[in-house]
Design an enzyme around this catalytic site. Sequence first.
Site, PDB file in Angstrom:
ATOM      1  N   GLN A 186      -8.021  -0.247   3.762  1.00 47.89           N
ATOM      2  CA  GLN A 186      -8.874  -0.760   4.833  1.00 47.89           C
ATOM      3  C   GLN A 186     -10.239  -1.216   4.324  1.00 47.89           C
ATOM      4  O   GLN A 186     -10.957  -1.920   5.031  1.00 47.89           O
ATOM      5  CB  GLN A 186      -9.079   0.320   5.904  1.00 47.89           C
ATOM      6  CG  GLN A 186      -7.834   0.701   6.665  1.00 47.89           C
ATOM      7  CD  GLN A 186      -7.341  -0.405   7.578  1.00 47.89           C
ATOM      8  OE1 GLN A 186      -8.091  -1.262   8.014  1.00 47.89           O
ATOM      9  NE2 GLN A 186      -6.047  -0.385   7.884  1.00 47.89           N
ATOM     10  N   HIS A 232      -1.766  -7.830   2.813  1.00 48.16           N
ATOM     11  CA  HIS A 232      -1.839  -8.314   4.194  1.00 48.16           C
ATOM     12  C   HIS A 232      -3.031  -7.783   4.972  1.00 48.16           C
ATOM     13  O   HIS A 232      -3.270  -8.193   6.105  1.00 48.16           O
ATOM     14  CB  HIS A 232      -0.543  -8.010   4.942  1.00 48.16           C
ATOM     15  CG  HIS A 232      -0.309  -6.571   5.245  1.00 48.16           C
ATOM     16  ND1 HIS A 232      -0.412  -6.071   6.531  1.00 48.16           N
ATOM     17  CD2 HIS A 232       0.024  -5.530   4.466  1.00 48.16           C
ATOM     18  CE1 HIS A 232      -0.147  -4.772   6.516  1.00 48.16           C
ATOM     19  NE2 HIS A 232       0.120  -4.432   5.265  1.00 48.16           N
ATOM     20  N   THR A 267      11.370  -6.828 -11.222  1.00 45.32           N
ATOM     21  CA  THR A 267      10.838  -8.174 -11.358  1.00 45.32           C
ATOM     22  C   THR A 267       9.725  -8.389 -10.338  1.00 45.32           C
ATOM     23  O   THR A 267       9.924  -8.183  -9.143  1.00 45.32           O
ATOM     24  CB  THR A 267      11.946  -9.225 -11.130  1.00 45.32           C
ATOM     25  OG1 THR A 267      12.991  -9.003 -12.080  1.00 45.32           O
ATOM     26  CG2 THR A 267      11.399 -10.637 -11.282  1.00 45.32           C
ATOM     27  N   GLY A 297       0.782  -1.220   0.000  1.00 49.41           N
ATOM     28  CA  GLY A 297       0.000   0.000   0.000  1.00 49.41           C
ATOM     29  C   GLY A 297       0.815   1.271   0.000  1.00 49.41           C
ATOM     30  O   GLY A 297       0.467   2.243  -0.676  1.00 49.41           O
ATOM     31  N   CYS A 342       3.837   6.358  17.464  1.00 49.80           N
ATOM     32  CA  CYS A 342       4.948   6.474  18.405  1.00 49.80           C
ATOM     33  C   CYS A 342       6.223   6.673  17.610  1.00 49.80           C
ATOM     34  O   CYS A 342       6.566   5.859  16.766  1.00 49.80           O
ATOM     35  CB  CYS A 342       5.036   5.230  19.276  1.00 49.80           C
ATOM     36  SG  CYS A 342       6.197   5.362  20.631  1.00 49.80           S
TER      37      CYS A 342
END
Length: 413
Positions: free
Chosen positions: A203, A225, A261, A88, A349
């Site tokens: 999302q 993922h 690639t 992303g 953080c």
Amino acid sequence: MWAPLAARRTLVDAMNTPAHTVYLDHAATTPMLPAAVEAMTAHLLDVGNPSSLHASGRRARRVVEESRERIARALNCRPGEVVFTSGGTEADNLALKGIFWARRAADPARTRILASAIEHHAVLDPLDWLDQRDDAEVELIPVDREGRLDLDALRDAIERDPGSVAVISIMWANNEVGTLQPIEEVVSLAAPHGIPVHTDAVQAVGQVPVDFASSGVDALTLTGHKVGGPYGVGALVVRREVAVTALVHGGGQERDIRSGTIDTPAIAGLAAAVELSVKHQAEHAERVRRLRDDLVAGVLAAVPDAVANGHPELRLPGNAHLTFPGCEGDSLLMLLDARGIECSTGSACSAGVPQASHVLLAMGRGDEQARSSLRFSLGHTSTDADLERLLEAIGPVVERARAAKAPQGVKRA
């Protein structure tokens, strides 16, 4: 099969996650679907560069192109509009920088980029880079207290000087508070002026209906993922007629806008995950929405002064974002983690220094509120037992976090 995933953890999840762990951070990453694992591992030992002309190369190319077609069918776009990336973040950078550079090269007056104030840092950081390094004029459009884009403010920003706007980027769904954005209305404002619209839909895919063609957007980001696919692979879906300047130059793969690639096994896994998550989106949304509603109700019963954030209805089905007054979000996270319950904070953080969530600040929350929130995100392995564990723990954890934050010698009522 999809249905058994609702009742048990996947084989991969069980192998990699301790049995006692309650995982409530699916918005960060979700376990791979067995079908995606199977599709990916089926090609890990295959030899063949998809750009090679010999038989092994052609076999690899066939896997890539069939995967491209499967993703295109799932998202209702043309196969040639799917450009594979490493995920992303790369897809967002390619869309924003690539479209901005191409538009400005065609017309030097196009120097403005409009985006919402609550974008993911994969959008905000490249915009800041363009602002600092490439003389782009970035304007962040405000949102309301529920995290919805202010369409009047966007209209004003466009109509002030439409000829200077290079691109608009508005996320499909916010990654922190889960609020869905009015993408079709954004396109309606941009289209009369010929302004391309990009949306980060990382999302949204597999959580809510996402139809590239009917949405009218010109470019859309997704990643593996988040939908039960592998890490390190994603795509930018971008219309063929939209000019995009390449970030990486080399062999000219992927329409000559993303050289390098490509990862055949990962792309096969991505296609399987996208296809399955979109196919079962409605039933998945119904299940996790019920879990989410039970979670929020249970937390508010245990901690009556907690506050649910985001739009109450126009939101991702598996997202629950809550503020716990008198607590530090990072403290809550670590106390829950010590009990085997994993979630995330609404803050970023940096170098070990907690920072208030830019999303909550943009929604009008104060600094303390923006630092005292947690995000619980549900996915295909989430169960009622997970919620029971959380609801047993949340009251004592909040009390402990409040006691730790209170000045020494001062007791909270």
